[in-house]
Enzyme design. Structure first.
Site, PDB file in Angstrom:
ATOM      1  N   GLY A 153      -2.805  -0.900  -2.589  1.00  0.00           N
ATOM      2  CA  GLY A 153      -3.657   0.150  -2.044  1.00  0.00           C
ATOM      3  C   GLY A 153      -3.030   1.507  -2.273  1.00  0.00           C
ATOM      4  O   GLY A 153      -1.810   1.642  -2.360  1.00  0.00           O
ATOM      5  N   TYR A 207       0.582   5.433  -4.118  1.00  0.00           N
ATOM      6  CA  TYR A 207       0.435   6.817  -3.695  1.00  0.00           C
ATOM      7  C   TYR A 207       0.463   7.721  -4.927  1.00  0.00           C
ATOM      8  O   TYR A 207       1.340   7.578  -5.787  1.00  0.00           O
ATOM      9  CB  TYR A 207       1.572   7.190  -2.732  1.00  0.00           C
ATOM     10  CG  TYR A 207       1.376   8.525  -2.077  1.00  0.00           C
ATOM     11  CD1 TYR A 207       0.542   8.654  -0.975  1.00  0.00           C
ATOM     12  CD2 TYR A 207       2.006   9.661  -2.579  1.00  0.00           C
ATOM     13  CE1 TYR A 207       0.350   9.880  -0.375  1.00  0.00           C
ATOM     14  CE2 TYR A 207       1.822  10.892  -1.985  1.00  0.00           C
ATOM     15  CZ  TYR A 207       0.981  11.001  -0.888  1.00  0.00           C
ATOM     16  OH  TYR A 207       0.787  12.221  -0.302  1.00  0.00           O
ATOM     17  N   ILE A 235       0.836  -1.199   0.000  1.00  0.00           N
ATOM     18  CA  ILE A 235       0.000   0.000   0.000  1.00  0.00           C
ATOM     19  C   ILE A 235       0.870   1.248   0.000  1.00  0.00           C
ATOM     20  O   ILE A 235       1.993   1.226   0.507  1.00  0.00           O
ATOM     21  CB  ILE A 235      -0.976  -0.036   1.205  1.00  0.00           C
ATOM     22  CG1 ILE A 235      -1.950   1.151   1.187  1.00  0.00           C
ATOM     23  CG2 ILE A 235      -0.255  -0.175   2.523  1.00  0.00           C
ATOM     24  CD1 ILE A 235      -3.099   1.051   2.194  1.00  0.00           C
ATOM     25  N   CYS A 236       0.344   2.306  -0.570  1.00  0.00           N
ATOM     26  CA  CYS A 236       0.943   3.640  -0.599  1.00  0.00           C
ATOM     27  C   CYS A 236       2.161   3.644  -1.529  1.00  0.00           C
ATOM     28  O   CYS A 236       2.024   3.403  -2.713  1.00  0.00           O
ATOM     29  CB  CYS A 236       1.279   4.096   0.812  1.00  0.00           C
ATOM     30  SG  CYS A 236       1.682   5.848   0.952  1.00  0.00           S
ATOM     31  N   ALA A 237       3.333   3.886  -0.998  1.00  0.00           N
ATOM     32  CA  ALA A 237       4.541   3.880  -1.825  1.00  0.00           C
ATOM     33  C   ALA A 237       5.101   2.476  -2.008  1.00  0.00           C
ATOM     34  O   ALA A 237       5.880   2.234  -2.934  1.00  0.00           O
ATOM     35  CB  ALA A 237       5.600   4.787  -1.196  1.00  0.00           C
TER      36      ALA A 237
END
Length: 179
Positions: free
Chosen positions: A147, A120, A99-101
């Protein structure tokens, strides 16, 4: 068993919300320190992990989860044992989630080839080999779950539950938290 890898600077919501969702579904889950020490999050929440990286047992694993966080994902990416573990998990056909980066690590390691993925916003170039789907908070493609960011942590956690225990269990967890 789900292993959620924690490196200094991890985004707390991206790690701990999924832990909570998985445990509510009675899915065995362990937080894993890659440093062998309590792990400081990016917002000052320090977590004492359940185990250290050397105790991860892929023969018991169903999924490896990589949380983001500015310095956290970079610290995951600097640790060669993390890349080795994730590659072995992929070879075994285990679920990979980031998730994210952190999805950019999967891209860098060649594990997103031909997949839809999200990360992200602004880091899409790091999704090497993937088709970015930035209009979604969570993307499931094959055995890879990605995510967007901390704001997607609940949807991400519920997607992990659904992948391992089915839609009915994910709905039960969702209902239990009034989400």
């Amino acid at each position: 068993m789900v292993y959620i890898l924690l490196a200094p600077g991890f985004e707390e919501a991206e790690a701990l919300v999924p832990v909570d969702m998985l445990r509510r579904a009675n899915i065995e889950t362990a937080t894993v320190s890659i440093t062998g020490e309590p792990v400081p999050g990016s917002h000052g929440v320090t977590v004492t992990a359940d185990i250290t990286l050397d105790r991860v047992d892929l023969s018991r694993a169903d999924m490896i989860v990589l949380p983001g966080g500015g310095p956290g994902y970079k610290n995951l990416g600097k640790e060669p044992r993390v890349e080795e573990l994730v590659r072995k998990a992929a070879e075994k056909g285990l679920w990979l989630a980031a998730i994210c980066a952190a999805p950019t690590l999967l891209g860098r390691w060649g594990l997103l080839e031909g997949k839809d993925a999200v990360c992200y916003p602004g880091m899409e170039e790091g999704l090497t080999g993937a088709q970015p789907r930035m209009d979604r908070g969570v993307v499931v493609d094959g055995k890879v779950i990605t995510g967007r960011a901390a704001g997607s942590a609940f949807d991400f956690g519920l997607a992990l539950v659904e992948a391992l225990a089915g839609a009915a269990e994910a709905d039960q967890v969702r209902h239990g938290i009034y989400y």
